[in-house]
Write an enzyme that holds these catalytic residues in place. Structure first.
Site, PDB file in Angstrom:
ATOM      1  N   GLY B  63      -1.519   0.047  -1.289  1.00  0.00           N
ATOM      2  CA  GLY B  63      -2.457   1.795  -0.323  1.00  0.00           C
ATOM      3  C   GLY B  63      -1.351   2.557   0.006  1.00  0.00           C
ATOM      4  O   GLY B  63      -0.223   3.079   0.258  1.00  0.00           O
ATOM      5  N   SER B  64      -2.274   3.028   1.578  1.00  0.00           N
ATOM      6  CA  SER B  64      -1.900   3.593   2.583  1.00  0.00           C
ATOM      7  C   SER B  64      -0.093   3.254   3.350  1.00  0.00           C
ATOM      8  O   SER B  64       0.145   2.503   3.902  1.00  0.00           O
ATOM      9  CB  SER B  64      -3.152   3.584   3.828  1.00  0.00           C
ATOM     10  OG  SER B  64      -2.466   4.860   4.772  1.00  0.00           O
ATOM     11  N   THR B  65      -0.029   4.538   3.553  1.00  0.00           N
ATOM     12  CA  THR B  65       1.092   4.091   4.168  1.00  0.00           C
ATOM     13  C   THR B  65       1.068   4.372   5.343  1.00  0.00           C
ATOM     14  O   THR B  65       2.379   4.098   6.627  1.00  0.00           O
ATOM     15  CB  THR B  65       2.282   5.877   4.038  1.00  0.00           C
ATOM     16  OG1 THR B  65       0.916   6.386   4.356  1.00  0.00           O
ATOM     17  CG2 THR B  65       3.097   6.245   2.516  1.00  0.00           C
TER      18      THR B  65
END
Lengths: 407, 140
Positions: B63-65
Site C-alpha cells: 500500500g501507501s507510499t
C-alpha cells in the site's frame, strides 16, 4: 555495489549528514533490487507532498531532512500540492493549510524550483538523460516521448535523489528493460477520447512495457491525457509508441510478442459509459488541468472561455459551480491577466501549483466534479468519494457556462 | 538435577539493513500497510497489539507510499519495532528502515519460519534474536 570516489565520500559524511543518510537509503534499496551501481541524475522530481496524503509523519520527515542540511544537489521540482484557495467560500481547516505551507516552506529551502506534475514542461530533459522522477504521468512522458530514462521513484526516494543527485541503476535506466513485452494494435476512429484508451492499455499491460502501434496523436494534449491515464492503471514507467518514442524502431527490433491485443473504438465504449453514468447534483467543481496545462493550453482554454461568456452575455448563470484551471507559476503575462479578469465574475480560478486530486474535495463541500481528465476522475472518485463526469475539454467549458449538465 | 528443556530454533536470513535486534516476536502472516493497519501515535498494530521494541515477522509491506514516513515517525517517538524480518522486501520498507536505523532481513526459508512461529510461538511469548552479521534469526 560499486561506488565512485565521490559517492564513497558522500556516504562517509564528507558532504554532510543529510546527503550521507540519503545515499545510504538509495544504496540499500539498489542493492536489494540487484543494482550494481548508481547513476547520476540531472533532475529530481518529488511526489507525495500534499499534507492530506503524507500527514504529520511526512511533514516531520521533510522538515527534519532539510533542517539536517538536505539541499538539492541537482535541479529539483516537485508535484503540486493541495489547492489552498476556497471552493464557493468553503476552505480547508486553517491547521491543515498551515501544515501544507510548512511542507512547501521546507521544500523551498531544499531548493525546489517548480510545483507541477509536468516537469517535462519546465525543464524538458534531453534524449538519454537520466532522471529520478516520481510522478507517474511525467515518468511515462519522459521515457516514452522524450527518450529520457527514469524509473517511477517511490515514496521519499526522489527527495533523497534530489539531495544526492544519484539513484540506483536498475529498471529502465538499463536499455534491456526498455524493450516492450506486450503489443497493442490500436485502430480507433477520430474523436475517440484517448484518455480512456490509456486506462484500458494500462490495465492490460500491468507492469510490463507495452508497444503501442498504429495510434496517431493529433496534439500534445492527447498524448498527455493518454499517458496520464495509462499511469493510473499501470505501474510501467514507459510505453514504446510507434512514431512517438524516439528510438522505437531499435527497441522493437527482433522482439516477438507473446501477448498481443487488438483494440478498436468498441473496446473503449463500455469504459466511456462507466464514466458518464453518474447523477450530478449539488455544487460542482469543473476542472481542467490534470496534468497541469502548458502556457499554450492555458491561453487556449482562457480564450475559449472568454469567447463563450462574450457570446452568452447576461444569460450565463454559474451559481453552484466553480471552474478551476490548474497550472504552475510563471505564466502570468498581460494577456493572461486580461483574460482572467474577464472571467473573475464567473467563478473561474486559475490555480497555480495546486492539484485537485490531492485536495480532498469532499472537505470543501464539492458535491461532484466535471473534468476532461480520466486520471483526475479516476482518483477523485476514490479519494474524495464524490461522483465525477469526464467530458471532452470544450464540453467541460460549454457545460460550465451554459449549464447543460446532461451530456 | 533436572534442567528444563528450552527449544531453540535457528532460521537463516539475508540482511538488508544491517544491525542486531532482539525482542518479543510478533508474527503477522500477511502484508501490512503502515498507513492503514497501524496506530502510529501509540505504536499499535490493529489486531496484534503493541509493536514497540518487538521483533516483527511479517510477509512484507503493502500500500501507501507514506509507509516510510510512518516508520520514521514511530522511531522518533521510540515506538518502532526493534527489527523486522520479512518474506519480501520492497523499496519503501527498506527506505523506512534505513531512515530509522531498524535492522531488516529477508527470511528465504519463510515456510520453515512461519511453521515454527505458528506451532511453537502461538499462545506463548517467544523471544527472537536477529543477528545480521551471522545471517541468523534465533527463536527461543
Amino acid at each position: 555495489m560499486y561506488l565512485t570516489n565521490v559517492e564513497e565520500r558522500m556516504l562517509n559524511g564528507e558532504y554532510g549528514y543529510a546527503r550521507a543518510l540519503a545515499l545510504k537509503v538509495i544504496v540499500r534499496v539498489g542493492e536489494a533490487l540487484g543494482a550494481e551501481e548508481l547513476v547520476e541524475v540531472s533532475h529530481a522530481h518529488i511526489s507525495g507532498i500534499s499534507y492530506l496524503n503524507i500527514g504529520d509523519a511526512g511533514l516531520e520527515f521533510i522538515e527534519d531532512i532539510v533542517n539536517a542540511g538536505g539541499t538539492a544537489y541537482v535541479f529539483t521540482s516537485a508535484n503540486p500540492y493541495m489547492v489552498l484557495s476556497d471552493f464557493l467560500g468553503n476552505k480547508h481547516d486553517d491547521k491543515v493549510i498551515n501544515k501544507q505551507l510548512r511542507i512547501v516552506d521546507a521544500l523551498n529551502r531544499l531548493g525546489v524550483k517548480f510545483y507541477t506534475c509536468v516537469p517535462y514542461n519546465v525543464r524538458p530533459p534531453r534524449y538519454g538523460e537520466h532522471l529520478a522522477w516520481a510522478e507517474s504521468n511525467a515518468v511515462l512522458y519522459a521515457n516514452s516521448v522524450l527518450g529520457a530514462l527514469s524509473n517511477k521513484e517511490g515514496g521519499p526516494l526522489a527527495l533523497l535523489a534530489a539531495i544526492t543527485g544519484r539513484t540506483y541503476k536498475s529498471g529502465v535506466h538499463l536499455r534491456d528493460n526498455r524493450v516492450p513485452e506486450v503489443l497493442f494494435n490500436v485502430k480507433v476512429s477520430d474523436g475517440v477520447d484517448l484518455g480512456f484508451l490509456g486506462l484500458i492499455i494500462g490495465e492490460l499491460t500491468g507492469s510490463k512495457v507495452p508497444y503501442i502501434s498504429n495510434l496517431r496523436f493529433k496534439c500534445t494534449y492527447e498524448l498527455k491525457q493518454f499517458l496520464a491515464s495509462l499511469g493510473t492503471t499501470s505501474n510501467t514507467p514507459m510505453a514504446v509508441i510507434q512514431g512517438v518514442t524516439p528510438d522505437y524502431k531499435e527497441l522493437i527490433r527482433g522482439v516477438e510478442f507473446k501477448d498481443v491485443y487488438d483494440l478498436g473504438s468498441e473496446s473503449i465504449k463500455s469504459y466511456v459509459k462507466e464514466f458518464r453514468e453518474n447523477v450530478l447534483t449539488g455544487n460542482g467543481l469543473y476542472l481542467i488541468g490534470c496534468p497541469h496545462l502548458s502556457f499554450n493550453e492555458l491561453v487556449e482554454v482562457l480564450r475559449y472561455a472568454v469567447g463563450v461568456v462574450e457570446k452568452g452575455g447576461s444569460s450565463i448563470d454559474v451559481r453552484g459551480r466553480e471552474l478551476w484551471v490548474t497550472t504552475y507559476e510563471g505564466f502570468i503575462n498581460d494577456e493572461v491577466v486580461k483574460l482572467i479578469n474577464k472571467l473573475l465574475r464567473y467563478n473561474v480560478k486559475v490555480v497555480t501549483n495546486g492539484c485537485a486530486v490531492v485536495s480532498r474535495l469532499d472537505s470543501i463541500k464539492v458535491d461532484y466534479v466535471v473534468t476532461d481528465s480520466v486520471k483526475a476522475s479516476s482518483y477523485i472518485s476514490r479519494l474524495s468519494r464524490i461522483p465525477t463526469l469526464v467530458l471532452p475539454r470544450v464540453d467541460v467549458l460549454n457545460t460550465y457556462f451554459l449549464n447543460k449538465i446532461n451530456y | 538435577m533436572c534442567v528444563g528443556f528450552k527449544p531453540r530454533f535457528e532460521v537463516r536470513v539475508r540482511p538488508v539493513v544491517s544491525g542486531d535486534a532482539e525482542g518479543e516476536v510478533i508474527f503477522v502472516n500477511k502484508y501490512i500497510s503502515f498507513l492503514g493497519d497501524l496506530d502510529s501515535e501509540r505504536g499499535i498494530l490493529h489486531g496484534h497489539g503493541c509493536i514497540s521494541g518487538k521483533l516483527m515477522v511479517f510477509l512484507g509491506m503493502k500500500g501507501s507510499t507514506v509507509g516510510p514516513y510512518v516508520i520514521y515517525s514511530l522511531s522518533k517517538k521510540s515506538l518502532a519495532p526493534s527489527g523486522m524480518i520479512v518474506k519480501e522486501v520492497d523499496p519503501l520498507l527498506i527506505t523506512g528502515c534505513v531512515l530509522s536505523n531498524i535492522p531488516l532481513a529477508i527470511a528465504d526459508e519463510w515456510s520453515k519460519l512461519s511453521n515454527v512461529l505458528q506451532n511453537y510461538c502461538s499462545g506463548r511469548r517467544c523471544i527472537g534474536k536477529l543477528l545480521c552479521r551471522e545471517g541468523l534469526l534465533i527463536i527461543e
